[in-house]
Design a protein around this motif. Structure first.
Motif, PDB file in Angstrom:
ATOM      1  N   PHE A 128      -0.409   2.086   4.723  1.00  0.00           N
ATOM      2  CA  PHE A 128       0.439   3.292   4.720  1.00  0.00           C
ATOM      3  C   PHE A 128      -0.196   4.384   5.577  1.00  0.00           C
ATOM      4  O   PHE A 128       0.460   5.030   6.390  1.00  0.00           O
ATOM      5  CB  PHE A 128       0.615   3.819   3.294  1.00  0.00           C
ATOM      6  CG  PHE A 128       1.609   3.063   2.461  1.00  0.00           C
ATOM      7  CD1 PHE A 128       2.635   2.344   3.045  1.00  0.00           C
ATOM      8  CD2 PHE A 128       1.512   3.083   1.079  1.00  0.00           C
ATOM      9  CE1 PHE A 128       3.559   1.651   2.267  1.00  0.00           C
ATOM     10  CE2 PHE A 128       2.428   2.394   0.293  1.00  0.00           C
ATOM     11  CZ  PHE A 128       3.448   1.676   0.884  1.00  0.00           C
ATOM     12  N   GLN A 129      -1.489   4.612   5.357  1.00  0.00           N
ATOM     13  CA  GLN A 129      -2.176   5.697   6.057  1.00  0.00           C
ATOM     14  C   GLN A 129      -2.106   5.495   7.570  1.00  0.00           C
ATOM     15  O   GLN A 129      -1.903   6.445   8.329  1.00  0.00           O
ATOM     16  CB  GLN A 129      -3.636   5.752   5.613  1.00  0.00           C
ATOM     17  CG  GLN A 129      -4.438   6.900   6.206  1.00  0.00           C
ATOM     18  CD  GLN A 129      -5.921   6.747   5.914  1.00  0.00           C
ATOM     19  OE1 GLN A 129      -6.562   5.770   6.299  1.00  0.00           O
ATOM     20  NE2 GLN A 129      -6.464   7.718   5.211  1.00  0.00           N
ATOM     21  N   ALA A 130      -2.259   4.251   8.017  1.00  0.00           N
ATOM     22  CA  ALA A 130      -2.285   3.979   9.453  1.00  0.00           C
ATOM     23  C   ALA A 130      -0.904   4.030  10.076  1.00  0.00           C
ATOM     24  O   ALA A 130      -0.723   4.570  11.176  1.00  0.00           O
ATOM     25  CB  ALA A 130      -2.924   2.608   9.702  1.00  0.00           C
ATOM     26  N   THR A 131       0.084   3.456   9.395  1.00  0.00           N
ATOM     27  CA  THR A 131       1.397   3.277  10.039  1.00  0.00           C
ATOM     28  C   THR A 131       2.374   4.408   9.756  1.00  0.00           C
ATOM     29  O   THR A 131       3.339   4.582  10.502  1.00  0.00           O
ATOM     30  CB  THR A 131       2.051   1.956   9.590  1.00  0.00           C
ATOM     31  OG1 THR A 131       2.276   2.009   8.177  1.00  0.00           O
ATOM     32  CG2 THR A 131       1.148   0.767   9.911  1.00  0.00           C
ATOM     33  N   MET A 171      -4.929   2.800  17.012  1.00  0.00           N
ATOM     34  CA  MET A 171      -5.885   2.377  15.973  1.00  0.00           C
ATOM     35  C   MET A 171      -6.027   0.863  15.959  1.00  0.00           C
ATOM     36  O   MET A 171      -5.042   0.136  16.053  1.00  0.00           O
ATOM     37  CB  MET A 171      -5.428   2.871  14.599  1.00  0.00           C
ATOM     38  CG  MET A 171      -6.293   2.322  13.441  1.00  0.00           C
ATOM     39  SD  MET A 171      -5.916   3.058  11.837  1.00  0.00           S
ATOM     40  CE  MET A 171      -6.822   4.606  11.982  1.00  0.00           C
ATOM     41  N   ILE A 172      -7.260   0.400  15.841  1.00  0.00           N
ATOM     42  CA  ILE A 172      -7.538  -0.992  15.491  1.00  0.00           C
ATOM     43  C   ILE A 172      -7.722  -1.019  13.979  1.00  0.00           C
ATOM     44  O   ILE A 172      -8.649  -0.396  13.448  1.00  0.00           O
ATOM     45  CB  ILE A 172      -8.804  -1.513  16.192  1.00  0.00           C
ATOM     46  CG1 ILE A 172      -8.614  -1.527  17.715  1.00  0.00           C
ATOM     47  CG2 ILE A 172      -9.164  -2.903  15.678  1.00  0.00           C
ATOM     48  CD1 ILE A 172      -7.582  -2.520  18.210  1.00  0.00           C
ATOM     49  N   LEU A 173      -6.806  -1.696  13.278  1.00  0.00           N
ATOM     50  CA  LEU A 173      -6.868  -1.767  11.820  1.00  0.00           C
ATOM     51  C   LEU A 173      -7.311  -3.168  11.419  1.00  0.00           C
ATOM     52  O   LEU A 173      -6.573  -4.140  11.584  1.00  0.00           O
ATOM     53  CB  LEU A 173      -5.501  -1.450  11.206  1.00  0.00           C
ATOM     54  CG  LEU A 173      -5.500  -1.272   9.691  1.00  0.00           C
ATOM     55  CD1 LEU A 173      -6.259  -0.005   9.290  1.00  0.00           C
ATOM     56  CD2 LEU A 173      -4.067  -1.203   9.149  1.00  0.00           C
ATOM     57  N   GLN A 317       2.133  -2.832   0.490  1.00  0.00           N
ATOM     58  CA  GLN A 317       2.436  -1.723   1.392  1.00  0.00           C
ATOM     59  C   GLN A 317       3.295  -2.221   2.563  1.00  0.00           C
ATOM     60  O   GLN A 317       4.398  -1.726   2.779  1.00  0.00           O
ATOM     61  CB  GLN A 317       1.131  -1.072   1.872  1.00  0.00           C
ATOM     62  CG  GLN A 317       0.318  -0.502   0.704  1.00  0.00           C
ATOM     63  CD  GLN A 317      -0.862   0.358   1.140  1.00  0.00           C
ATOM     64  OE1 GLN A 317      -0.958   0.809   2.274  1.00  0.00           O
ATOM     65  NE2 GLN A 317      -1.773   0.609   0.216  1.00  0.00           N
ATOM     66  N   MET A 318       2.805  -3.233   3.298  1.00  0.00           N
ATOM     67  CA  MET A 318       3.603  -3.785   4.398  1.00  0.00           C
ATOM     68  C   MET A 318       4.930  -4.331   3.904  1.00  0.00           C
ATOM     69  O   MET A 318       5.931  -4.311   4.635  1.00  0.00           O
ATOM     70  CB  MET A 318       2.814  -4.883   5.117  1.00  0.00           C
ATOM     71  CG  MET A 318       3.572  -5.536   6.257  1.00  0.00           C
ATOM     72  SD  MET A 318       2.827  -7.089   6.796  1.00  0.00           S
ATOM     73  CE  MET A 318       3.080  -8.108   5.345  1.00  0.00           C
ATOM     74  N   VAL A 319       4.959  -4.829   2.660  1.00  0.00           N
ATOM     75  CA  VAL A 319       6.185  -5.440   2.143  1.00  0.00           C
ATOM     76  C   VAL A 319       7.353  -4.452   2.188  1.00  0.00           C
ATOM     77  O   VAL A 319       8.512  -4.864   2.317  1.00  0.00           O
ATOM     78  CB  VAL A 319       5.960  -5.974   0.711  1.00  0.00           C
ATOM     79  CG1 VAL A 319       5.708  -4.842  -0.272  1.00  0.00           C
ATOM     80  CG2 VAL A 319       7.145  -6.825   0.256  1.00  0.00           C
ATOM     81  N   GLU A 320       7.067  -3.146   2.140  1.00  0.00           N
ATOM     82  CA  GLU A 320       8.160  -2.161   2.229  1.00  0.00           C
ATOM     83  C   GLU A 320       8.837  -2.228   3.594  1.00  0.00           C
ATOM     84  O   GLU A 320      10.066  -2.098   3.702  1.00  0.00           O
ATOM     85  CB  GLU A 320       7.626  -0.758   1.949  1.00  0.00           C
ATOM     86  CG  GLU A 320       7.175  -0.573   0.508  1.00  0.00           C
ATOM     87  CD  GLU A 320       6.935   0.880   0.157  1.00  0.00           C
ATOM     88  OE1 GLU A 320       7.204   1.748   1.015  1.00  0.00           O
ATOM     89  OE2 GLU A 320       6.473   1.138  -0.966  1.00  0.00           O
TER      90      GLU A 320
END
Length: 357
Positions: A128-131, A171-173, A317-320
């Motif tokens: 969430f913070q990154a995207t 950003m590289i995550l 998080q990504m699932v959203e």
């Protein structure tokens, strides 16, 4: 990094590969503050930047590091900082300023378990913070998530190019597992770029023989800030249309699509390979850019796939973003572990088998 002059490949950790990618991309300036599990990256940069005659600074804090990167970028230099989850939280104000000032820079987040200080185990709790923009205001970063050590190098090089092309931070995550695992990397195929090869006429390098120019994020004249935001959104729309990256593995004709990124995508791929051998019509979609997210690809796959199954090292998080992309056309399910837990191949296969009934 273990070297063998007779071999084409070098055994490197993910953290070292990111550092080598930055050096080969022509990174002029690095500033960072130690935190586990990304310390190998800072240590690597401390001697590789010196070898190249470039600038390495161990700052007194994360706040200092991101603002030093801001200053180097204003001067037209390729700049990078790195940290892990709590340290990246401290950098959010500076990242927002970079976005507002249209300043390119690369930020590396080697995620660890949270919230709070958490632990030093791998996690994906910072999606969430990154995207979604961890700082204030309507902005985005380009977010790239490597799944392999060599990809950590290639995507770091790409992140500098993309950041300069669009004048946005990138950003590289990644996470502690990929950051500290070792894999062979054929580094010779990645050419070393010289420092300062990118022309940046907008940089503040002195006004001799040209009109003065400024870079700022404070706009008090009515309408001026809205104009800036409109211009930013146009840039983000162009990035969405041109820069989405992903890996599709057995997705053609699949009725069941696993969606996973980074370290856990490796586990998910092993599960998909195993299930394919048993006759299951399962595929894997691995987002490589988390922003922009491959939503158009998922929309297309959702015309035939009945089930999407997001696997993450987080509470979900990504699932959203998967649900938003599917738009109700298919079922969406989730499997996640938190606080340093990593879904196993057996867990993924068992859950897919349960959902297939």
């Amino acid at each position: 990094m273990k070297k063998d002059k007779s071999a084409k490949k070098h055994l490197m950790t993910g953290n070292e590969a990111i550092g080598e990618g930055a050096v080969r991309a022509g990174c002029d300036f690095y500033a960072g503050y130690p935190i586990t599990p990304q310390n190998e990256l800072t240590a690597f940069m401390s001697y590789r930047m010196r070898q190249k005659g470039r600038v390495f600074l161990q700052s007194e804090s994360e706040l200092s590091a991101i603002n030093m990167v801001f200053g180097a970028s204003v001067a037209g230099k390729r700049a990078m900082t790195s940290s892990s989850s709590p340290g990246i939280s401290l950098k959010q104000e500076g990242i927002s300023y970079l976005a507002a000032c249209r300043l390119p820079a690369v930020i590396v987040n080697v995620m660890r378990g949270g919230p709070g200080l958490g632990n030093i185990a791998p996690s994906q709790g910072d999606y969430f913070q990154a995207t979604k923009g961890g700082g204030h205001g309507d902005y985005h970063m380009i977010v790239l998530a490597p799944g392999y050590v060599e990809e950590a190098m290639s995507l770091t090089m790409a992140s500098f190019d993309l950041s300069d092309k669009y004048r946005v931070p990138a950003m590289i995550l990644t996470d502690g597992m990929l950051g500290q695992m070792m894999e062979p990397v054929e580094i010779s195929k990645y050419k070393v770029k010289t420092s300062g090869f990118v022309k940046k006429p907008w940089a503040l390098t002195g006004a001799k023989a040209r009109p003065a120019q400024s870079i700022k994020s404070l706009f008090l004249k009515p309408g001026a800030l809205e104009d800036l935001n409109i211009s930013l959104q146009k840039v983000y729309a162009e990035i969405r249309s041109k820069e989405t990256r992903y890996e599709a593995y057995y997705c053609d004709g699949a009725k069941f699509i696993v969606v996973a990124y980074g370290s856990v995508s490796r586990v998910a791929k092993a599960a998909v390979k195993s299930l394919r051998a048993k006759g299951r019509r399962v595929g894997l979609l691995r987002p490589i850019t988390l922003w922009p997210f491959p939503e158009q690809v998922i929309k297309r796959l959702a015309k035939k796939a009945k089930v999407f199954f997001a696997v993450e090292m987080s509470a979900g998080q990504m699932v959203e973003d998967v649900r938003l992309a599917v738009e109700g056309r298919s079922e969406v399910h989730f499997l996640g572990r938190m606080g340093g837990g990593i879904p196993s191949q057996n867990e993924i296969e068992q859950e897919i088998a349960r959902l297939h009934r």
